[in-house]
Design a protein around this motif. Structure first.
Motif, PDB file in Angstrom:
ATOM      1  N   UNK A   2      57.454  78.994  73.160  1.00 10.28           N
ATOM      2  CA  UNK A   2      57.579  78.422  74.492  1.00 10.28           C
ATOM      3  C   UNK A   2      59.046  78.245  74.866  1.00 10.28           C
ATOM      4  N   UNK A   3      59.886  77.984  73.872  1.00 11.71           N
ATOM      5  CA  UNK A   3      61.327  77.849  74.129  1.00 11.71           C
ATOM      6  C   UNK A   3      61.889  79.144  74.717  1.00 11.71           C
ATOM      7  N   UNK A   4      61.414  80.279  74.219  1.00 17.04           N
ATOM      8  CA  UNK A   4      61.863  81.576  74.716  1.00 17.04           C
ATOM      9  C   UNK A   4      61.467  81.761  76.172  1.00 17.04           C
ATOM     10  N   UNK A   5      60.226  81.399  76.498  1.00 17.44           N
ATOM     11  CA  UNK A   5      59.759  81.515  77.873  1.00 17.44           C
ATOM     12  C   UNK A   5      60.598  80.641  78.799  1.00 17.44           C
ATOM     13  N   UNK A   6      60.848  79.410  78.408  1.00  9.81           N
ATOM     14  CA  UNK A   6      61.643  78.512  79.248  1.00  9.81           C
ATOM     15  C   UNK A   6      63.066  79.048  79.421  1.00  9.81           C
ATOM     16  N   UNK A   7      63.640  79.578  78.372  1.00  9.92           N
ATOM     17  CA  UNK A   7      64.980  80.164  78.485  1.00  9.92           C
ATOM     18  C   UNK A   7      64.969  81.330  79.466  1.00  9.92           C
ATOM     19  N   UNK A   8      63.949  82.177  79.378  1.00 13.29           N
ATOM     20  CA  UNK A   8      63.837  83.316  80.293  1.00 13.29           C
ATOM     21  C   UNK A   8      63.638  82.864  81.740  1.00 13.29           C
ATOM     22  N   UNK A   9      62.999  81.696  81.908  1.00 13.51           N
ATOM     23  CA  UNK A   9      62.799  81.143  83.248  1.00 13.51           C
ATOM     24  C   UNK A   9      64.055  80.454  83.784  1.00 13.51           C
ATOM     25  N   UNK A  10      65.096  80.357  82.940  1.00 22.62           N
ATOM     26  CA  UNK A  10      66.338  79.717  83.351  1.00 22.62           C
ATOM     27  C   UNK A  10      66.254  78.198  83.317  1.00 22.62           C
ATOM     28  N   UNK A  11      65.348  77.686  82.491  1.00 18.00           N
ATOM     29  CA  UNK A  11      65.153  76.235  82.366  1.00 18.00           C
ATOM     30  C   UNK A  11      65.644  75.760  81.008  1.00 18.00           C
ATOM     31  N   UNK A  12      65.982  74.470  80.902  1.00 19.92           N
ATOM     32  CA  UNK A  12      66.327  73.940  79.575  1.00 19.92           C
ATOM     33  C   UNK A  12      65.186  74.241  78.606  1.00 19.92           C
ATOM     34  N   UNK A  32      57.597  85.782  89.392  1.00 22.49           N
ATOM     35  CA  UNK A  32      57.549  87.193  88.995  1.00 22.49           C
ATOM     36  C   UNK A  32      57.566  87.339  87.477  1.00 22.49           C
ATOM     37  N   UNK A  33      58.427  86.569  86.817  1.00 22.77           N
ATOM     38  CA  UNK A  33      58.510  86.642  85.354  1.00 22.77           C
ATOM     39  C   UNK A  33      57.203  86.189  84.713  1.00 22.77           C
ATOM     40  N   UNK A  34      56.644  85.096  85.189  1.00 26.60           N
ATOM     41  CA  UNK A  34      55.372  84.611  84.639  1.00 26.60           C
ATOM     42  C   UNK A  34      54.279  85.657  84.813  1.00 26.60           C
ATOM     43  N   UNK A  35      54.225  86.268  85.982  1.00 25.71           N
ATOM     44  CA  UNK A  35      53.220  87.308  86.241  1.00 25.71           C
ATOM     45  C   UNK A  35      53.449  88.512  85.325  1.00 25.71           C
ATOM     46  N   UNK A  36      54.699  88.909  85.164  1.00 25.87           N
ATOM     47  CA  UNK A  36      55.046  90.029  84.290  1.00 25.87           C
ATOM     48  C   UNK A  36      54.612  89.749  82.851  1.00 25.87           C
ATOM     49  N   UNK A  37      54.880  88.540  82.376  1.00 26.35           N
ATOM     50  CA  UNK A  37      54.511  88.188  81.004  1.00 26.35           C
ATOM     51  C   UNK A  37      52.995  88.135  80.849  1.00 26.35           C
ATOM     52  N   UNK A  38      52.290  87.677  81.885  1.00 27.27           N
ATOM     53  CA  UNK A  38      50.821  87.661  81.816  1.00 27.27           C
ATOM     54  C   UNK A  38      50.278  89.080  81.699  1.00 27.27           C
ATOM     55  N   UNK A  91      53.653  87.492  74.764  1.00 29.71           N
ATOM     56  CA  UNK A  91      54.190  86.864  75.966  1.00 29.71           C
ATOM     57  C   UNK A  91      53.081  86.231  76.789  1.00 29.71           C
ATOM     58  N   UNK A  92      51.964  86.941  76.946  1.00 28.20           N
ATOM     59  CA  UNK A  92      50.837  86.426  77.724  1.00 28.20           C
ATOM     60  C   UNK A  92      50.263  85.164  77.092  1.00 28.20           C
ATOM     61  N   UNK A  93      50.248  85.114  75.767  1.00 31.41           N
ATOM     62  CA  UNK A  93      49.748  83.923  75.075  1.00 31.41           C
ATOM     63  C   UNK A  93      50.621  82.708  75.386  1.00 31.41           C
ATOM     64  N   UNK A  94      51.920  82.917  75.503  1.00 29.69           N
ATOM     65  CA  UNK A  94      52.820  81.814  75.830  1.00 29.69           C
ATOM     66  C   UNK A  94      52.591  81.308  77.249  1.00 29.69           C
ATOM     67  N   UNK A  95      52.386  82.223  78.174  1.00 33.06           N
ATOM     68  CA  UNK A  95      52.112  81.820  79.550  1.00 33.06           C
ATOM     69  C   UNK A  95      50.775  81.078  79.597  1.00 33.06           C
ATOM     70  N   UNK A  96      49.800  81.537  78.840  1.00 31.49           N
ATOM     71  CA  UNK A  96      48.516  80.828  78.753  1.00 31.49           C
ATOM     72  C   UNK A  96      48.704  79.423  78.188  1.00 31.49           C
ATOM     73  N   UNK A  97      49.530  79.306  77.149  1.00 35.13           N
ATOM     74  CA  UNK A  97      49.796  77.991  76.560  1.00 35.13           C
ATOM     75  C   UNK A  97      50.450  77.065  77.585  1.00 35.13           C
ATOM     76  N   UNK A  98      51.428  77.582  78.312  1.00 35.76           N
ATOM     77  CA  UNK A  98      52.086  76.786  79.345  1.00 35.76           C
ATOM     78  C   UNK A  98      51.076  76.380  80.412  1.00 35.76           C
TER      79      UNK A  98
END
Length: 78
Positions: free
Chosen positions: A8-18, A51-57, A63-70
């Protein structure tokens, strides 16, 4: 060749969030989603983040599993 491991840390970093664990927990607590709101339709995402969330899904992999977890965590509020 070993595939990259995502968290999840990777996803947040890719989203430009802490992306440290506390920041992720704080974000989730501050942005609970009602059951009828889809993750990618939440009003707190920028267009690029959506767009990034949709791409990962659509990647249909780790990647899709992380978006599902979020998604689950935002809908549960924890």
């Amino acid at each position: 060749m070993e595939q990259p491991s995502y968290e999840l840390n990777t996803l947040f970093a890719q989203l430009g969030l802490p992306s440290d664990d506390k920041a992720i927990d704080d974000f989730i607590m501050a942005h609970p989603l009602a059951p009828e709101i889809k993750l990618v339709e939440a009003d707190f995402w920028s267009d690029q983040q959506k767009d990034l969330l949709q791409e990962w899904l659509l990647a249909d992999g780790e990647e899709a599993l992380l978006v599902d977890e979020l998604n689950v965590r935002l809908h549960d509020g924890k």
